[in-house]
Design a protein around this motif. Sequence first.
Motif, PDB file in Angstrom:
ATOM      1  N   UNK A 101       0.834  -1.199   0.000  1.00 40.41           N
ATOM      2  CA  UNK A 101       0.000   0.000   0.000  1.00 40.41           C
ATOM      3  C   UNK A 101       0.874   1.256   0.000  1.00 40.41           C
ATOM      4  N   UNK A 102       0.252   2.375  -0.326  1.00 40.51           N
ATOM      5  CA  UNK A 102       0.973   3.642  -0.336  1.00 40.51           C
ATOM      6  C   UNK A 102       1.497   3.973   1.061  1.00 40.51           C
ATOM      7  N   UNK A 103       0.682   3.691   2.081  1.00 43.00           N
ATOM      8  CA  UNK A 103       1.107   3.941   3.457  1.00 43.00           C
ATOM      9  C   UNK A 103       2.306   3.099   3.846  1.00 43.00           C
ATOM     10  N   UNK A 107       6.198   4.442   4.844  1.00 41.08           N
ATOM     11  CA  UNK A 107       6.906   4.067   6.069  1.00 41.08           C
ATOM     12  C   UNK A 107       8.264   3.453   5.759  1.00 41.08           C
ATOM     13  N   UNK A 108       8.364   2.717   4.649  1.00 41.54           N
ATOM     14  CA  UNK A 108       9.656   2.152   4.248  1.00 41.54           C
ATOM     15  C   UNK A 108      10.568   3.253   3.735  1.00 41.54           C
ATOM     16  N   UNK A 109      10.084   4.027   2.788  1.00 42.27           N
ATOM     17  CA  UNK A 109      10.902   5.031   2.122  1.00 42.27           C
ATOM     18  C   UNK A 109      11.383   6.118   3.075  1.00 42.27           C
ATOM     19  N   UNK A 110      10.535   6.518   4.027  1.00 37.68           N
ATOM     20  CA  UNK A 110      10.888   7.615   4.932  1.00 37.68           C
ATOM     21  C   UNK A 110      11.886   7.193   5.999  1.00 37.68           C
ATOM     22  N   UNK A 111      12.072   5.884   6.173  1.00 36.55           N
ATOM     23  CA  UNK A 111      12.978   5.417   7.223  1.00 36.55           C
ATOM     24  C   UNK A 111      14.244   4.748   6.691  1.00 36.55           C
ATOM     25  N   UNK A 112      14.331   4.609   5.377  1.00 36.14           N
ATOM     26  CA  UNK A 112      15.542   4.039   4.800  1.00 36.14           C
ATOM     27  C   UNK A 112      16.717   4.985   5.031  1.00 36.14           C
ATOM     28  N   UNK A 117      15.903   3.752  12.801  1.00 30.63           N
ATOM     29  CA  UNK A 117      14.522   3.446  12.443  1.00 30.63           C
ATOM     30  C   UNK A 117      14.386   2.222  11.552  1.00 30.63           C
ATOM     31  N   UNK A 118      15.440   1.423  11.460  1.00 32.63           N
ATOM     32  CA  UNK A 118      15.371   0.247  10.602  1.00 32.63           C
ATOM     33  C   UNK A 118      14.301  -0.742  11.071  1.00 32.63           C
ATOM     34  N   UNK A 119      14.010  -0.754  12.374  1.00 28.05           N
ATOM     35  CA  UNK A 119      12.968  -1.654  12.872  1.00 28.05           C
ATOM     36  C   UNK A 119      11.607  -1.289  12.280  1.00 28.05           C
ATOM     37  N   UNK A 120      11.415  -0.030  11.928  1.00 30.46           N
ATOM     38  CA  UNK A 120      10.163   0.382  11.302  1.00 30.46           C
ATOM     39  C   UNK A 120      10.056  -0.193   9.887  1.00 30.46           C
ATOM     40  N   UNK A 121      11.184  -0.215   9.186  1.00 33.43           N
ATOM     41  CA  UNK A 121      11.210  -0.817   7.856  1.00 33.43           C
ATOM     42  C   UNK A 121      10.908  -2.311   7.949  1.00 33.43           C
ATOM     43  N   UNK A 122      11.534  -2.966   8.930  1.00 28.25           N
ATOM     44  CA  UNK A 122      11.323  -4.400   9.092  1.00 28.25           C
ATOM     45  C   UNK A 122       9.876  -4.732   9.432  1.00 28.25           C
ATOM     46  N   UNK A 196      18.276   7.655  -9.944  1.00 31.01           N
ATOM     47  CA  UNK A 196      18.040   8.863  -9.165  1.00 31.01           C
ATOM     48  C   UNK A 196      16.622   9.367  -9.336  1.00 31.01           C
ATOM     49  N   UNK A 197      16.072   9.210 -10.519  1.00 30.24           N
ATOM     50  CA  UNK A 197      14.759   9.771 -10.793  1.00 30.24           C
ATOM     51  C   UNK A 197      13.618   8.852 -10.357  1.00 30.24           C
ATOM     52  N   UNK A 198      13.744   7.553 -10.647  1.00 29.89           N
ATOM     53  CA  UNK A 198      12.585   6.667 -10.510  1.00 29.89           C
ATOM     54  C   UNK A 198      12.685   5.626  -9.403  1.00 29.89           C
ATOM     55  N   UNK A 199      13.868   5.366  -8.872  1.00 29.32           N
ATOM     56  CA  UNK A 199      13.972   4.330  -7.837  1.00 29.32           C
ATOM     57  C   UNK A 199      14.763   4.838  -6.645  1.00 29.32           C
ATOM     58  N   UNK A 200      14.547   6.088  -6.285  1.00 31.07           N
ATOM     59  CA  UNK A 200      15.316   6.694  -5.200  1.00 31.07           C
ATOM     60  C   UNK A 200      15.151   5.937  -3.905  1.00 31.07           C
ATOM     61  N   UNK A 201      13.934   5.510  -3.597  1.00 38.42           N
ATOM     62  CA  UNK A 201      13.689   4.808  -2.343  1.00 38.42           C
ATOM     63  C   UNK A 201      14.410   3.493  -2.284  1.00 38.42           C
ATOM     64  N   UNK A 202      14.273   2.678  -3.339  1.00 36.85           N
ATOM     65  CA  UNK A 202      14.879   1.353  -3.336  1.00 36.85           C
ATOM     66  C   UNK A 202      16.392   1.432  -3.277  1.00 36.85           C
TER      67      UNK A 202
END
Length: 215
Positions: A101-103, A107-112, A117-122, A196-202
């Motif tokens: 989901x978007x939510x 939560x993953x992207x904002x804590x990478x 905060x890695x426990x939040x990603x997990x 840089x443009x399309x997969x910044x989070x990953x």
Amino acid sequence: MNIKLNVPNKLSEIALSDYVKYLKILEVNEGDENSDVFVQQKVLEIFCGVPYNESLEFKMSDVSNVVAIINNTLSKQPELVRTFKLGDTEFGFIPKLDEMTFGEYIDVDSNLGDWENMHRVMSVLYRPIKQKTGDRYLIEDYRGDSYHDAMRHTPMDAVIGSMVFFWNLGKELSVAMINSLEAEKGADLTQSQILARDTAGITQFKHLLSSMSLK
């Protein structure tokens, strides 16, 4: 002095919370040429449960051997861990990433990039398994911070395995996008531009992996 130590030689024996403590020690003592002995003693304290004062009585050669084993353990890059147990609860890796989901993504992207905060990603990537048949399973819906504290104890093989998985996924996606754009638009884009443009989070997982290199 004869003391038995439980020295972790598998990443599954090291908790995320202990690794975060270790990173803090490295950060605080970065650039201090006289901190090597102190860091080694803290490694014994964090990963082996040896109180700092007691470690002062150990032979230097024994300390060095133990630290070498732990460093070797932390340098491993395991495969993706599908499931693991914390207490009586079995957690499973999110089966369908395309249904995130978007939510959950936020939560993953904002804590990478933030080990604190890695426990939040997990807690997004791994959820309690509610139904299992053989290797197939269903996981609970994401419930925000319900498992944040529990996921501080995520075994490091699961943490690193998921990071390597996403890193590889990011590379595969970037290559696919480059091929697609060049075929459709004749675009002359480099892989770094696409990333840089399309997969910044990953691709932040790549930076996380780089930061795990031991000194």
